[in-house]
Design an enzyme around this catalytic site. Structure first.
Site, PDB file in Angstrom:
ATOM      1  N   ASP A 185      -6.942  -7.762   4.954  1.00  8.88           N
ATOM      2  CA  ASP A 185      -6.119  -8.600   4.078  1.00  8.88           C
ATOM      3  C   ASP A 185      -5.507  -9.790   4.802  1.00  8.88           C
ATOM      4  O   ASP A 185      -5.020 -10.724   4.162  1.00  8.88           O
ATOM      5  CB  ASP A 185      -5.005  -7.772   3.438  1.00  8.88           C
ATOM      6  CG  ASP A 185      -5.527  -6.795   2.401  1.00  8.88           C
ATOM      7  OD1 ASP A 185      -6.591  -7.074   1.819  1.00  8.88           O
ATOM      8  OD2 ASP A 185      -4.888  -5.753   2.177  1.00  8.88           O
ATOM      9  N   SER A 236     -13.244   2.129   3.604  1.00  8.66           N
ATOM     10  CA  SER A 236     -12.398   1.667   2.505  1.00  8.66           C
ATOM     11  C   SER A 236     -11.294   2.679   2.248  1.00  8.66           C
ATOM     12  O   SER A 236     -11.564   3.823   1.891  1.00  8.66           O
ATOM     13  CB  SER A 236     -13.216   1.472   1.231  1.00  8.66           C
ATOM     14  OG  SER A 236     -12.360   1.344   0.102  1.00  8.66           O
ATOM     15  N   GLN A 256      -9.238   2.631  -0.200  1.00 12.12           N
ATOM     16  CA  GLN A 256      -9.171   2.940  -1.626  1.00 12.12           C
ATOM     17  C   GLN A 256     -10.186   4.005  -2.009  1.00 12.12           C
ATOM     18  O   GLN A 256      -9.875   4.924  -2.777  1.00 12.12           O
ATOM     19  CB  GLN A 256      -9.356   1.673  -2.453  1.00 12.12           C
ATOM     20  CG  GLN A 256      -8.192   0.700  -2.316  1.00 12.12           C
ATOM     21  CD  GLN A 256      -8.346  -0.523  -3.201  1.00 12.12           C
ATOM     22  OE1 GLN A 256      -9.321  -0.660  -3.932  1.00 12.12           O
ATOM     23  NE2 GLN A 256      -7.384  -1.424  -3.124  1.00 12.12           N
ATOM     24  N   SER A 307       0.828  -1.212   0.000  1.00  6.84           N
ATOM     25  CA  SER A 307       0.000   0.000   0.000  1.00  6.84           C
ATOM     26  C   SER A 307       0.858   1.255   0.000  1.00  6.84           C
ATOM     27  O   SER A 307       0.576   2.226  -0.717  1.00  6.84           O
ATOM     28  CB  SER A 307      -0.927  -0.006   1.225  1.00  6.84           C
ATOM     29  OG  SER A 307      -1.835  -1.074   1.180  1.00  6.84           O
TER      30      SER A 307
END
Length: 374
Positions: free
Chosen positions: A316, A164, A166, A20
């Site tokens: 994740d 989120s 993203q 990331s």
């Protein structure tokens, strides 16, 4: 004398750089004025997709293994790509780059492999359109390929229905170009690498709470400035060794320079709740991206419940936690993890099927798993 089924895991190792942070370092370095030097970059295919996309827009990037030098063009000096921007299998590249492209002075098309063309993009299209962006799904299914026509953007206050990173990052990156202020409020705090790194590059970022929910605001920015970025080890990679050493008797492992950002360290909290013996040693870089050495020793694990605000901090790492739960005593319940269904694959189903084949007692639920370990 009986020979143990597994030899103890013992030793010291350094895991690969955080994916990331590697993505964001290349992106912001490309948008900055001056040179950005990145050490610890993860040279995996997803991060290389980000490099290729920015090279296609005129950014000079030198990459030698885990060392990267980005010669930034500035926020408003990217050039129109000659063809489709290929994001490969990277959802991070696709979603975050959409926020940048929405405000450029040219038009572009974002696409990727078959998996990317099935992953949901409506979640970023909605807030970007609210800012004035012209972004459409070419196939009409709210997935890539995405057509982006650069426009003047306007600051908004976006109440995100999901936590989120993203989505938040796509809006914040667009907010660098938008008039006024742009604010994102989330139901729970998602990973905050973008906010931290924006500050490192000179952007004005305010964090706080709005109606008791985490909130972050950026202001229209004229310039970002190149800097030096040290990427810590990826806690997602470290998680496999944390679990392995926790479940193999006699193990003792030290993991060097692992990122322990408080929005990403949920796997440590979850394993400790299961009885794992994990020590955090020599914390450094607390003002930017905190990292530390992690010492993990074998300990009998027991079941626990994983859900709520903890989920964004370990989304994740849930598959490897499911594997740990399969050998822990008692029941583990994973809930509020429906996001795993729209990753590269349906990770909930994949873990349920895989663990079941190995003899574990696993039940798939709407938003997680019930695992009876031991």
């Amino acid at each position: 004398m009986n020979t143990p089924a597994f030899k103890p895991l013992r030793g010291t190792l350094t895991v690969s750089g955080d994916k990331s942070i590697s993505h964001r370092a290349v992106m912001l370095g490309s948008l900055a004025t001056g040179t950005t030097e990145i050490e610890g970059f993860l040279p995996g295919e997803d991060c290389l997709s980000t490099i290729r996309c920015f090279r296609s827009m005129g950014v000079q990037i030198e990459q030698n293994g885990s060392s990267v030098k980005v010669f930034g063009r500035g926020l408003r000096e990217l050039t129109a790509p000659a063809g489709i921007l290929d994001c490969g299998n990277s959802g991070t590249t696709t979603r975050l780059l959409s926020g940048v492209l929405a405000a450029q002075h040219f038009n572009s098309v974002l696409s990727g492999d078959a998996s990317i063309q099935r992953r949901p993009m409506k979640r970023i299209m909605i807030p970007l359109r609210a800012m004035g962006a012209d972004i459409t799904s070419i196939s009409g299914n709210d997935c890539a390929p995405l057509s982006v026509h650069g426009k003047q953007l306007y600051g908004i206050h976006f109440n995100s229905p999901i936590a989120s990173a993203q989505v938040k990052s796509a809006v914040l990156l667009a907010g660098l170009y938008a008039s006024g202020q742009t604010t994102v409020t989330e139901p729970a705090l998602s990973r905050d690498h973008t906010e931290r790194m924006l500050r490192s590059f000179g952007a004005k970022v305010l964090t706080g709470n709005f109606e008791d929910r985490p909130s972050v605001t950026v202001t229209e920015t004229q310039n970002l400035y190149g800097t030096e970025i040290s990427v810590p080890g990826d806690i997602s990679s470290a998680a496999f060794f944390l679990v392995g050493a926790s479940i193999v008797p006699g193990s003792e492992v030290v993991l060097r320079n692992v990122g322990i950002n408080p929005t990403r360290d949920g796997v440590i909290s979850a394993l400790r709740a299961m009885g794992a013996k994990i020590e955090v040693l020599e914390v450094r870089n607390e003002d930017s991206e905190p990292a530390a050495d992690l010492l993990v020793r074998y300990a009998p694990l027991h079941g626990t419940e994983i859900g709520g605000a903890l989920i964004p901090r370990l989304i994740d790492e849930l598959p490897v936690l499911a594997a740990a739960a399969a050998v822990a005593e008692g029941r583990t319940m994973i809930r509020d993890a429906a996001e795993l269904k729209v990753k590269e694959s349906n990770r909930i189903r994949t873990m349920a099927e895989g663990l079941s084949r190995l003899g574990a007692q696993v039940e798939e639920t709407e938003d997680g798993l019930i695992i009876d370990g031991g």
